[in-house]
Motif scaffolding. Structure first.
Motif, PDB file in Angstrom:
ATOM      1  N   GLU A   1       0.812  -1.211   0.000  1.00 31.47           N
ATOM      2  CA  GLU A   1       0.000   0.000   0.000  1.00 31.47           C
ATOM      3  C   GLU A   1       0.854   1.272   0.000  1.00 31.47           C
ATOM      4  O   GLU A   1       0.421   2.300  -0.454  1.00 31.47           O
ATOM      5  N   ASP A   2       2.060   1.181   0.541  1.00 34.29           N
ATOM      6  CA  ASP A   2       2.910   2.358   0.613  1.00 34.29           C
ATOM      7  C   ASP A   2       3.878   2.436  -0.563  1.00 34.29           C
ATOM      8  O   ASP A   2       4.724   3.305  -0.602  1.00 34.29           O
ATOM      9  N   ALA A   3       3.783   1.494  -1.501  1.00 34.59           N
ATOM     10  CA  ALA A   3       4.702   1.477  -2.637  1.00 34.59           C
ATOM     11  C   ALA A   3       4.118   2.303  -3.773  1.00 34.59           C
ATOM     12  O   ALA A   3       3.534   1.769  -4.710  1.00 34.59           O
ATOM     13  N   PHE A   4       4.266   3.612  -3.665  1.00 29.07           N
ATOM     14  CA  PHE A   4       3.761   4.525  -4.690  1.00 29.07           C
ATOM     15  C   PHE A   4       4.900   5.418  -5.161  1.00 29.07           C
ATOM     16  O   PHE A   4       5.827   5.717  -4.414  1.00 29.07           O
ATOM     17  N   ASP A   5       4.795   5.842  -6.410  1.00 28.79           N
ATOM     18  CA  ASP A   5       5.823   6.719  -6.955  1.00 28.79           C
ATOM     19  C   ASP A   5       5.151   7.706  -7.895  1.00 28.79           C
ATOM     20  O   ASP A   5       4.049   7.484  -8.395  1.00 28.79           O
TER      21      ASP A   5
ATOM     22  N   THR B   1       9.653  17.745 -12.118  1.00 30.38           N
ATOM     23  CA  THR B   1       9.831  17.592 -10.677  1.00 30.38           C
ATOM     24  C   THR B   1       8.458  17.464 -10.031  1.00 30.38           C
ATOM     25  O   THR B   1       7.660  18.400 -10.052  1.00 30.38           O
ATOM     26  N   TRP B   2       8.196  16.288  -9.457  1.00 29.77           N
ATOM     27  CA  TRP B   2       6.911  16.020  -8.815  1.00 29.77           C
ATOM     28  C   TRP B   2       7.115  15.889  -7.310  1.00 29.77           C
ATOM     29  O   TRP B   2       8.082  15.273  -6.857  1.00 29.77           O
TER      30      TRP B   2
ATOM     31  N   TYR C   1       2.386  16.317  -7.313  1.00 29.24           N
ATOM     32  CA  TYR C   1       2.138  17.701  -7.732  1.00 29.24           C
ATOM     33  C   TYR C   1       3.387  18.266  -8.405  1.00 29.24           C
ATOM     34  O   TYR C   1       4.501  18.110  -7.909  1.00 29.24           O
ATOM     35  N   HIS C   2       3.150  18.936  -9.537  1.00 31.27           N
ATOM     36  CA  HIS C   2       4.228  19.614 -10.251  1.00 31.27           C
ATOM     37  C   HIS C   2       3.933  21.110 -10.259  1.00 31.27           C
ATOM     38  O   HIS C   2       2.950  21.558 -10.841  1.00 31.27           O
ATOM     39  N   PHE C   3       4.784  21.878  -9.582  1.00 33.72           N
ATOM     40  CA  PHE C   3       4.637  23.331  -9.525  1.00 33.72           C
ATOM     41  C   PHE C   3       5.410  23.942 -10.700  1.00 33.72           C
ATOM     42  O   PHE C   3       6.637  23.829 -10.769  1.00 33.72           O
TER      43      PHE C   3
END
Length: 244
Positions: free
Chosen positions: A26-30, A37-38, A46-48
């Protein structure tokens, strides 16, 4: 005794949750690997968009949508997410910025909705007066988030065309490796600890309630035996003597 049982039960529950969360990954996110740059937060990335030397650069709403093609404009669905945007805006941009929100007005239902899933707003952070405190035609109404306060404001999509851009994407789930030695070891350790905790709880219960031992709940019943030949003859003799 009761507090000890609650403690072990809590430990048992937390251990199970952590084990199965890791097992399911469940914590394996990318975040997307597209050269941008996210920044990850919860289950989103989020990309600013900023210019040279971190100077904010403004774009029209159409330009913003084009820049975020394949993703979404900023969608804020909780107070925690709103605070995250405010916090990182100040660290990425040197000046305050109005940021486009991926929102539109649905004239059929007379409500604002998010572009990403067409859902109605369940969280909002409007400035005083709310979303309807405006003289703008609703069909020409866009919404921005003030990066310095986190408040939302209705603005004209055409008369105030340039604002900052934050693209948003769902985090990419990465499945855990198959036959991972670490995962196998974690599962084994968890099972052993669960058994130990269960044994400790049982021991404490038996120590404080000795009369409730599981052994006392078992009654011994001898197996049924047929009478011997001598006993049979004796019974028959007694029956004959009793006959008149």
């Amino acid at each position: 005794m009761e507090s000890s049982t609650r403690y072990f039960t809590l430990f048992y529950t937390v251990l199970l949750i952590l084990t199965f969360r890791y097992a399911r990954g469940e914590d394996a996110f990318d975040c997307p690997a597209d050269g941008r740059t996210w920044l990850p937060f919860q289950l989103n990335c989020y990309h600013f968009v900023h210019g040279v030397e971190d100077v904010a650069k403004s774009y029209t709403i159409q330009d913003a949508k084009e820049m975020c093609r394949g993703y979404d404009l900023l969608t804020v669905k909780s107070a925690e997410e709103n605070d995250f945007i405010v916090r990182y805006s100040s660290s990425i941009w040197n000046d305050k910025m109005n940021v486009w929100l991926g929102m539109y007005y649905d004239s059929d239902e007379d409500v604002f909705k998010w572009h990403d899933d067409n859902s109605v707003l369940r969280y909002n952070n409007w400035e005083d007066g709310g979303y309807d405190d405006t003289d703008l035609p609703l069909m020409d109404t866009c919404v921005v988030l003030h990066s310095n306060t986190g408040k939302w404001e209705n603005i004209s999509c055409t008369d105030e065309p340039e604002n900052g851009v934050v693209c948003q994407s769902k985090a990419v789930w990465i499945p855990p490796p198959k036959n991972s030695p670490l995962l196998s070891a974690l599962v084994i350790i968890s099972v052993v600890l669960i058994l130990v905790v269960s044994a400790v709880i049982w021991f404490l219960q038996q120590r404080n309630n000795p009369g409730s031992s599981i052994l006392n709940l078992i009654e011994y019943h001898p197996p049924f035996r047929s009478p011997s030949n001598d006993q049979t003859c004796l019974v028959e003799a007694e029956e004959i003597e009793e006959m008149p």
